[in-house]
Scaffold this motif. Structure first.
Motif, mmCIF file in Angstrom:
data_model
loop_
_atom_site.group_PDB
_atom_site.id
_atom_site.type_symbol
_atom_site.label_atom_id
_atom_site.label_comp_id
_atom_site.label_asym_id
_atom_site.label_seq_id
_atom_site.Cartn_x
_atom_site.Cartn_y
_atom_site.Cartn_z
ATOM 1 N N GLY A 190 0.820 -1.198 0.000
ATOM 2 C CA GLY A 190 0.000 0.000 0.000
ATOM 3 C C GLY A 190 0.856 1.250 0.000
ATOM 4 N N VAL A 191 0.214 2.389 0.234
ATOM 5 C CA VAL A 191 0.908 3.675 0.244
ATOM 6 C C VAL A 191 1.405 3.984 1.653
ATOM 7 C CG1 VAL A 191 0.682 6.166 -0.127
ATOM 8 C CG2 VAL A 191 -0.435 4.559 -1.696
ATOM 9 N N HIS A 192 2.701 4.253 1.774
ATOM 10 C CA HIS A 192 3.319 4.644 3.042
ATOM 11 C C HIS A 192 3.638 6.135 2.951
ATOM 12 C CE1 HIS A 192 4.451 0.457 4.586
ATOM 13 N NE2 HIS A 192 3.831 0.264 3.428
ATOM 14 N N ARG A 193 3.078 6.907 3.871
ATOM 15 C CA ARG A 193 3.225 8.365 3.829
ATOM 16 C C ARG A 193 4.160 8.840 4.935
ATOM 17 N NH1 ARG A 193 -1.949 12.218 4.910
ATOM 18 N NH2 ARG A 193 -1.589 11.337 6.977
ATOM 19 N N VAL A 194 5.024 9.810 4.623
ATOM 20 C CA VAL A 194 5.943 10.359 5.630
ATOM 21 C C VAL A 194 5.706 11.858 5.786
ATOM 22 C CG1 VAL A 194 7.810 10.709 3.937
ATOM 23 C CG2 VAL A 194 8.361 10.583 6.371
ATOM 24 N N GLN A 195 5.697 12.310 7.024
ATOM 25 C CA GLN A 195 5.570 13.737 7.334
ATOM 26 C C GLN A 195 6.786 14.149 8.154
ATOM 27 O OE1 GLN A 195 1.707 13.518 9.268
ATOM 28 N NE2 GLN A 195 0.687 14.309 7.450
ATOM 29 N N ARG A 196 7.635 14.987 7.566
ATOM 30 C CA ARG A 196 8.842 15.436 8.263
ATOM 31 C C ARG A 196 9.433 16.649 7.544
ATOM 32 N NH1 ARG A 196 12.861 10.336 6.830
ATOM 33 N NH2 ARG A 196 12.955 10.619 4.570
ATOM 34 N N ILE A 197 10.443 17.262 8.186
ATOM 35 C CA ILE A 197 11.133 18.408 7.589
ATOM 36 C C ILE A 197 12.308 17.874 6.775
ATOM 37 C CG2 ILE A 197 12.391 20.553 8.037
ATOM 38 C CD1 ILE A 197 10.914 20.621 10.783
ATOM 39 N N PRO A 198 12.282 18.014 5.449
ATOM 40 C CA PRO A 198 13.399 17.521 4.637
ATOM 41 C C PRO A 198 14.677 18.300 4.936
ATOM 42 C CG PRO A 198 11.457 17.993 3.284
ATOM 43 C CD PRO A 198 11.213 18.591 4.628
ATOM 44 N N GLU A 201 14.963 21.570 3.180
ATOM 45 C CA GLU A 201 13.986 22.622 3.523
ATOM 46 C C GLU A 201 14.649 23.673 4.414
ATOM 47 O OE1 GLU A 201 11.313 25.187 4.093
ATOM 48 O OE2 GLU A 201 10.743 23.544 2.766
ATOM 49 N N SER A 202 14.776 24.896 3.916
ATOM 50 C CA SER A 202 15.479 25.959 4.646
ATOM 51 C C SER A 202 14.600 26.649 5.682
ATOM 52 C CB SER A 202 16.019 26.999 3.654
ATOM 53 O OG SER A 202 14.951 27.540 2.885
ATOM 54 N N GLN A 203 13.279 26.603 5.501
ATOM 55 C CA GLN A 203 12.374 27.332 6.396
ATOM 56 C C GLN A 203 11.742 26.449 7.481
ATOM 57 O OE1 GLN A 203 9.564 29.750 4.230
ATOM 58 N NE2 GLN A 203 11.074 30.304 2.670
ATOM 59 N N GLY A 204 12.181 25.204 7.559
ATOM 60 C CA GLY A 204 11.713 24.327 8.624
ATOM 61 C C GLY A 204 10.273 23.869 8.501
ATOM 62 N N ARG A 205 9.742 23.831 7.300
ATOM 63 C CA ARG A 205 8.354 23.401 7.099
ATOM 64 C C ARG A 205 8.256 21.884 6.956
ATOM 65 N NH1 ARG A 205 6.836 27.180 2.055
ATOM 66 N NH2 ARG A 205 8.848 26.292 1.457
ATOM 67 N N VAL A 206 7.195 21.330 7.515
ATOM 68 C CA VAL A 206 6.952 19.884 7.409
ATOM 69 C C VAL A 206 6.384 19.570 6.025
ATOM 70 C CG1 VAL A 206 5.624 17.930 8.302
ATOM 71 C CG2 VAL A 206 6.583 19.611 9.890
ATOM 72 N N HIS A 207 6.988 18.629 5.335
ATOM 73 C CA HIS A 207 6.519 18.196 4.021
ATOM 74 C C HIS A 207 5.908 16.797 4.119
ATOM 75 C CE1 HIS A 207 8.805 21.063 1.166
ATOM 76 N NE2 HIS A 207 8.803 21.579 2.377
ATOM 77 N N THR A 318 1.138 6.156 8.122
ATOM 78 C CA THR A 318 1.794 7.465 8.148
ATOM 79 C C THR A 318 2.912 7.457 9.186
ATOM 80 O OG1 THR A 318 -0.190 8.671 7.433
ATOM 81 C CG2 THR A 318 1.495 9.935 8.596
ATOM 82 N N TYR A 319 4.066 7.950 8.770
ATOM 83 C CA TYR A 319 5.237 8.061 9.641
ATOM 84 C C TYR A 319 5.436 9.548 9.944
ATOM 85 C CZ TYR A 319 6.052 3.399 7.644
ATOM 86 O OH TYR A 319 5.918 2.093 7.222
ATOM 87 N N ASN A 320 5.029 9.977 11.142
ATOM 88 C CA ASN A 320 5.074 11.383 11.511
ATOM 89 C C ASN A 320 6.296 11.638 12.398
ATOM 90 O OD1 ASN A 320 4.567 13.905 13.003
ATOM 91 N ND2 ASN A 320 2.545 13.836 12.029
ATOM 92 N N TYR A 321 7.324 12.237 11.819
ATOM 93 C CA TYR A 321 8.584 12.443 12.544
ATOM 94 C C TYR A 321 8.470 13.495 13.644
ATOM 95 C CZ TYR A 321 11.425 9.270 9.766
ATOM 96 O OH TYR A 321 11.965 8.128 9.208
ATOM 97 N N PRO A 322 7.818 14.660 13.419
ATOM 98 C CA PRO A 322 7.723 15.652 14.494
ATOM 99 C C PRO A 322 7.030 15.110 15.752
ATOM 100 C CG PRO A 322 7.146 16.653 12.402
ATOM 101 C CD PRO A 322 7.250 15.187 12.157
ATOM 102 N N LYS A 323 6.079 14.198 15.587
ATOM 103 C CA LYS A 323 5.335 13.661 16.729
ATOM 104 C C LYS A 323 5.840 12.277 17.169
ATOM 105 C CE LYS A 323 1.156 16.292 15.723
ATOM 106 N NZ LYS A 323 -0.290 16.252 15.392
ATOM 107 N N ASN A 324 6.953 11.802 16.534
ATOM 108 C CA ASN A 324 7.541 10.504 16.898
ATOM 109 C C ASN A 324 6.493 9.393 16.864
ATOM 110 O OD1 ASN A 324 9.591 8.727 17.796
ATOM 111 N ND2 ASN A 324 8.928 8.935 19.911
#
Length: 359
Positions: A190-198, A201-207, A318-324
């Motif tokens: 299936g589809v595995h989604r990741v949410q994190r700051i690459p 990314e210079s402005q610290g936005r979560v992609h 979903t793999y959410n890095y900011p929220k561990n």
């Protein structure tokens, strides 16, 4: 899995335990040694589950009492003691739940299908997110290979296409093991989604980026008969590392199955013959999986949920890095230890998915 669902499964196990307790002492069962051994093994497993169930009910009753004190008692010292007790009870409940999952899972192992025992082809592909998706393919590849090592499974890379900056656009693995390879990994399709700051990314936005995972059971030629006249074969020079041989020899193979329009590439071997053999193996697995998915779609019309259809268009995790946090959307389960999960500790989630499907 929700508490109510766990309690229901534990209650079913208790009823089964009581039934076996009665039948196992019957003379006709005792005289049949084969049947007696099977029932005894099941009896001993269910006995452990029932013991945990009784402990679980006691802890739930204690939790109810503590919550009553916290809500109604005006004595602050009493409330403080109740709060401490509540944390202890919740820890106990969590421990019992984990042990229960493990025992319930082990009691279902005998019900595995013929496919569950097969070796697999694992395909990882980058989706939305550009370079970040390619990097995430590499991260998930590392997660799986660490899990394979813990499970004692062996893998080989069949095909790899590097990403633009880092990572992979696509990678295909041939995976073998002694027991339950497909039975464990089929839930990963299936589809595995990741949410994190690459890192870029210079402005610290979560992609948000996504990749697709496909787990296909390896099948023999007697299970899927491929007519060679239906296959278009192309050869080309391999790309990537490999020295002078890569640039001078057309050893890479591309096969197209004309009836299904499925295309497979393989370029990891130096020999065109070996690449052809591996490509045929992948092609056979994809054709088999396509037919299997058609059957499962018919079944899923009758069932509200089917976690192992292998449908690669469904967002499963979903793999959410900011929220561990890693969340499986099919069973609404979150694990707050993303670092451990990415280090190959994924069996707990797989066990929960197995229990959900069995339910």
């Amino acid at each position: 899995m929700k508490k109510t669902s766990l309690i229901q499964k534990l209650e079913v196990s208790k009823k089964e335990f009581l039934e076996i307790s009665k039948s196992i002492i019957q003379p006709n069962i005792i005289s049949d040694q084969k049947k007696y051994r099977i029932l005894l093994k099941k009896y001993l497993t269910l006995e452990k589950i029932v013991f945990l169930y009784e402990e679980y009910k006691k802890r739930l009753a204690s939790l109810k009492e503590v919550n009553f004190i916290l809500k109604n008692d005006s004595d602050m010292e009493m409330k403080e003691l109740a709060t401490i007790e509540k944390y202890k009870i919740l820890e106990n409940l969590s421990s019992i739940e984990k042990k229960s999952y493990d025992l319930l899972f082990s009691s279902k192992e005998e019900s595995e299908t013929e496919d569950d025992r097969k070796a697999v082809i694992v395909e990882l592909r980058s989706g939305t997110g550009g370079d970040e998706a390619c990097i995430f393919v590499e991260d998930i590849l590392r997660m799986y290979t660490m899990y394979f090592k813990k499970s004692g499974w062996k893998y080989k890379i069949i095909h790899a296409q590097k990403g633009g900056i880092k990572g992979y656009k696509e990678i295909i693995l041939d995976l073998n093991g002694e027991k339950g390879v497909y039975g464990n990994l089929k839930f990963e399709s299936g589809v595995h989604r990741v949410q994190r700051i690459p890192k870029t990314e210079s402005q610290g936005r979560v992609h948000t980026s996504a990749i697709t995972v496909a787990v296909l059971p390896k099948v023999k030629d007697i299970e899927v008969n491929i007519n060679l006249s239906d296959i278009k074969k192309d050869t080309f020079r391999s790309s990537g590392s490999g020295g002078q041989h890569v640039n001078k020899t057309e050893s890479a193979v591309r096969l197209t199955h004309i009836p299904s329009k499925i295309t497979v590439e393989c370029q990891e071997e130096r020999s065109q013959h070996k690449n052809f053999e591996k490509a045929i193996s992948v092609l056979r697995s994809r054709i088999y999986q396509n037919e299997k998915e058609k059957r499962l779609r018919k079944i899923s019309i009758k069932r509200k949920s089917l976690v192992s259809t292998g449908d690669r268009s469904i967002k499963i995790r979903t793999y959410n890095y900011p929220k561990n946090r890693v969340t499986d959307h099919r069973i609404h389960k979150s694990i707050y230890n993303l670092a451990g999960f990415m280090n190959g500790n994924i069996q707990e989630m797989i066990n929960l998915l197995k229990l959900f499907e069995n339910k």
